[in-house]
Design a protein around this motif. Structure first.
Motif, mmCIF file in Angstrom:
data_model
loop_
_atom_site.group_PDB
_atom_site.id
_atom_site.type_symbol
_atom_site.label_atom_id
_atom_site.label_comp_id
_atom_site.label_asym_id
_atom_site.label_seq_id
_atom_site.Cartn_x
_atom_site.Cartn_y
_atom_site.Cartn_z
ATOM 1 N N SER A 1 41.958 27.376 -0.760
ATOM 2 C CA SER A 1 41.284 28.179 0.262
ATOM 3 C C SER A 1 39.805 27.816 0.364
ATOM 4 O O SER A 1 39.280 27.628 1.463
ATOM 5 C CB SER A 1 41.430 29.670 -0.068
ATOM 6 O OG SER A 1 42.785 30.022 -0.231
ATOM 7 N N THR B 1 35.330 33.242 1.756
ATOM 8 C CA THR B 1 36.671 32.658 1.794
ATOM 9 C C THR B 1 37.739 33.705 1.549
ATOM 10 O O THR B 1 38.777 33.720 2.228
ATOM 11 C CB THR B 1 36.791 31.529 0.761
ATOM 12 O OG1 THR B 1 35.816 30.523 1.033
ATOM 13 C CG2 THR B 1 38.173 30.891 0.800
ATOM 14 N N LEU C 1 38.489 35.516 4.663
ATOM 15 C CA LEU C 1 39.281 34.737 5.615
ATOM 16 C C LEU C 1 40.750 34.701 5.213
ATOM 17 O O LEU C 1 41.642 34.816 6.058
ATOM 18 C CB LEU C 1 38.740 33.308 5.712
ATOM 19 C CG LEU C 1 37.293 33.140 6.191
ATOM 20 C CD1 LEU C 1 36.936 31.662 6.260
ATOM 21 C CD2 LEU C 1 37.073 33.797 7.545
ATOM 22 N N ASP D 1 43.691 36.317 7.563
ATOM 23 C CA ASP D 1 44.781 35.505 8.123
ATOM 24 C C ASP D 1 46.170 36.043 7.791
ATOM 25 O O ASP D 1 47.165 35.582 8.352
ATOM 26 C CB ASP D 1 44.684 34.061 7.601
ATOM 27 C CG ASP D 1 43.497 33.311 8.176
ATOM 28 O OD1 ASP D 1 43.035 33.673 9.265
ATOM 29 O OD2 ASP D 1 43.040 32.352 7.514
ATOM 30 N N ASP E 1 47.362 34.642 11.341
ATOM 31 C CA ASP E 1 47.049 33.297 11.829
ATOM 32 C C ASP E 1 47.655 32.249 10.902
ATOM 33 O O ASP E 1 47.633 32.387 9.682
ATOM 34 C CB ASP E 1 45.530 33.084 11.919
ATOM 35 C CG ASP E 1 44.924 33.804 13.110
ATOM 36 O OD1 ASP E 1 45.611 33.909 14.142
ATOM 37 O OD2 ASP E 1 43.776 34.263 13.011
ATOM 38 N N TYR F 1 46.864 28.798 11.228
ATOM 39 C CA TYR F 1 45.957 27.654 11.059
ATOM 40 C C TYR F 1 44.513 28.122 11.018
ATOM 41 O O TYR F 1 44.130 29.068 11.704
ATOM 42 C CB TYR F 1 46.132 26.641 12.202
ATOM 43 C CG TYR F 1 47.410 25.848 12.096
ATOM 44 C CD1 TYR F 1 47.461 24.659 11.371
ATOM 45 C CD2 TYR F 1 48.577 26.307 12.695
ATOM 46 C CE1 TYR F 1 48.643 23.946 11.253
ATOM 47 C CE2 TYR F 1 49.767 25.608 12.580
ATOM 48 C CZ TYR F 1 49.787 24.418 11.854
ATOM 49 O OH TYR F 1 50.956 23.720 11.733
ATOM 50 N N ARG F 2 43.732 27.469 10.187
ATOM 51 C CA ARG F 2 42.289 27.681 10.130
ATOM 52 C C ARG F 2 41.648 26.344 9.798
ATOM 53 O O ARG F 2 42.094 25.652 8.891
ATOM 54 C CB ARG F 2 41.928 28.735 9.079
ATOM 55 C CG ARG F 2 40.424 29.017 9.015
ATOM 56 C CD ARG F 2 40.103 30.147 8.064
ATOM 57 N NE ARG F 2 40.539 31.446 8.561
ATOM 58 C CZ ARG F 2 39.862 32.183 9.423
ATOM 59 N NH1 ARG F 2 38.721 31.735 9.920
ATOM 60 N NH2 ARG F 2 40.327 33.361 9.804
ATOM 61 N N ARG F 3 40.611 26.001 10.565
ATOM 62 C CA ARG F 3 39.927 24.708 10.396
ATOM 63 C C ARG F 3 40.908 23.547 10.457
ATOM 64 O O ARG F 3 40.770 22.554 9.734
ATOM 65 C CB ARG F 3 39.134 24.689 9.090
ATOM 66 C CG ARG F 3 37.958 25.654 9.083
ATOM 67 C CD ARG F 3 37.317 25.773 7.715
ATOM 68 N NE ARG F 3 36.222 26.732 7.719
ATOM 69 C CZ ARG F 3 35.783 27.374 6.634
ATOM 70 N NH1 ARG F 3 36.361 27.150 5.468
ATOM 71 N NH2 ARG F 3 34.793 28.216 6.713
ATOM 72 N N THR G 1 47.027 27.935 6.898
ATOM 73 C CA THR G 1 46.350 28.982 6.148
ATOM 74 C C THR G 1 47.036 29.197 4.803
ATOM 75 O O THR G 1 48.169 28.769 4.569
ATOM 76 C CB THR G 1 46.333 30.295 6.949
ATOM 77 O OG1 THR G 1 47.662 30.595 7.404
ATOM 78 C CG2 THR G 1 45.414 30.198 8.149
ATOM 79 N N ASP H 1 31.785 34.006 19.061
ATOM 80 C CA ASP H 1 33.169 33.850 18.631
ATOM 81 C C ASP H 1 34.120 34.506 19.641
ATOM 82 O O ASP H 1 35.180 33.968 19.952
ATOM 83 C CB ASP H 1 33.352 34.476 17.246
ATOM 84 C CG ASP H 1 34.489 33.840 16.461
ATOM 85 O OD1 ASP H 1 34.507 32.608 16.351
ATOM 86 O OD2 ASP H 1 35.351 34.584 15.971
ATOM 87 N N LYS I 1 41.937 26.479 15.414
ATOM 88 C CA LYS I 1 42.734 27.699 15.289
ATOM 89 C C LYS I 1 43.143 28.139 16.684
ATOM 90 O O LYS I 1 42.524 27.734 17.681
ATOM 91 C CB LYS I 1 41.942 28.808 14.581
ATOM 92 C CG LYS I 1 40.693 29.274 15.334
ATOM 93 C CD LYS I 1 39.992 30.391 14.598
ATOM 94 C CE LYS I 1 38.764 30.875 15.374
ATOM 95 N NZ LYS I 1 38.080 31.999 14.696
#
Length: 306
Positions: free
Chosen positions: A40, A80, A83, A87, A94, A96-98, A102, A233, A247
């Motif tokens: 992560s 982190t 996040l 997610d 979610d 996907y991240r970056r 995830t 954002d 994302k």
């Protein structure tokens, strides 16, 4: 590549090295959760919060980076963990991240929950290492005279129910409402997003020797930066490119979230971002050295497209 981009890459690499140096070894019966924690943390990014902390330490003439390094690593661990939990299927769900999967997709929701818990706790273990640093600090002229203790208080409060967690709570409560009040939305932005930027900048300054007046200035500027960052954002969730963002877009609408854009529209939202950005830059410009990298960084954060 512009001079600013080179400076940002250099500072992000410095922050990355600091973070790596404090990560736990992947061993023992708890190895899997540590793997999930490290996966992560090492998901990439510009390391904005530790970069801001290190830059404030520099602007206020901090000398011994051993004093600020544990906090730079700790702030990224806390960010982190937030996040990872954000997610989770029970939150934003979610995948996907970056641009990569995830934590809960890779390790499962249970292990991802533990990884977030582990990162939060390990962040405080890491920050407490500041008391092993032999550098002496001058007394602080605020409510807590020990600068290291004050930095820990800022870190804990801004991450907790009177900061990020409180903002996240209000964010969840606002889901599904026809329209959250504007002041409720600002509360969410000031706490869910801005509080950790405030923490980053304030800790860097206080450990370097800033007085209470300067600390109050920095808190005010960071709050404006955080609100503008979150409004941007919200804008990107409507106008952004999914491939560039790394994302999915449209998650706010999917989760029935009221955003600054849904309340005020795109153009007014963009104008508010510009206004808050200018106000923050005006406050920070009082401090020598801020024009070199800090203010350009703030402008870059707020005008970003991903």
């Amino acid at each position: 590549m512009s001079d600013f981009d080179k400076m940002l890459d250099c500072r992000a690499a410095e922050a990355e090295d600091i973070i790596k140096s404090f990560l736990p070894a992947e061993e023992g019966y708890q190895k899997k959760v540590i793997e999930a924690m490290n996966y992560s943390v090492m998901a990439g990014g510009k390391r904005i919060r530790p970069v801001l902390m290190l830059e404030m330490f520099k602007i206020f003439s901090g000398k011994d980076k051993d004093l600020v390094a544990p906090f730079a690593a700790a702030i990224e661990m806390i960010h982190t963990y937030s996040l990872v939990h954000d997610d989770l299927p029970a939150m934003d769900n979610d995948e996907y991240r970056r641009g990569r999967k995830t934590t809960h997709v890779v390790y499962g929701a249970g292990m991802a929950t533990l990884a977030g818990d582990g990162l939060l706790n390990y962040a405080y273990e890491t920050a407490l290492k500041v008391f092993l640093c032999k550098t002496n600090t001058d007394p602080f002229d605020g409510d807590i005279s020990d600068r290291r203790a004050k930095a820990l208080e800022i870190l804990a409060r801004k991450a907790g129910i009177y900061g990020m967690v409180g903002g996240q709570c209000a964010d969840i409560e606002a889901e599904g409402k026809a329209a959250a009040a504007s002041e409720e939305l600002i509360f969410i932005h000031e706490n869910k997003t801005a509080a950790m930027l405030e923490s980053s900048m304030m800790i860097g300054a206080i450990l370097a020797g800033a007085d209470k007046k300067a600390l109050d200035d920095i808190e005010q500027a960071a709050r404006k930066i955080g609100v503008a960052f979150q409004i941007q954002d919200d804008v990107l969730d409507v106008t952004g490119d999914e491939a560039e963002l790394g994302k999915p877009i449209g998650s706010d609408e999917k989760n029935e979230k009221t955003t600054y854009v849904t309340l005020h529209g795109l153009e007014e939202s963009k104008e508010e971002v510009r206004k808050l950005s200018d106000e923050a830059a005006s406050i920070l410009s009082k401090y020598d050295g801020s024009e070199e990298f800090l203010i350009p960084l703030v402008k870059w954060m707020i005008s970003r497209q991903k």
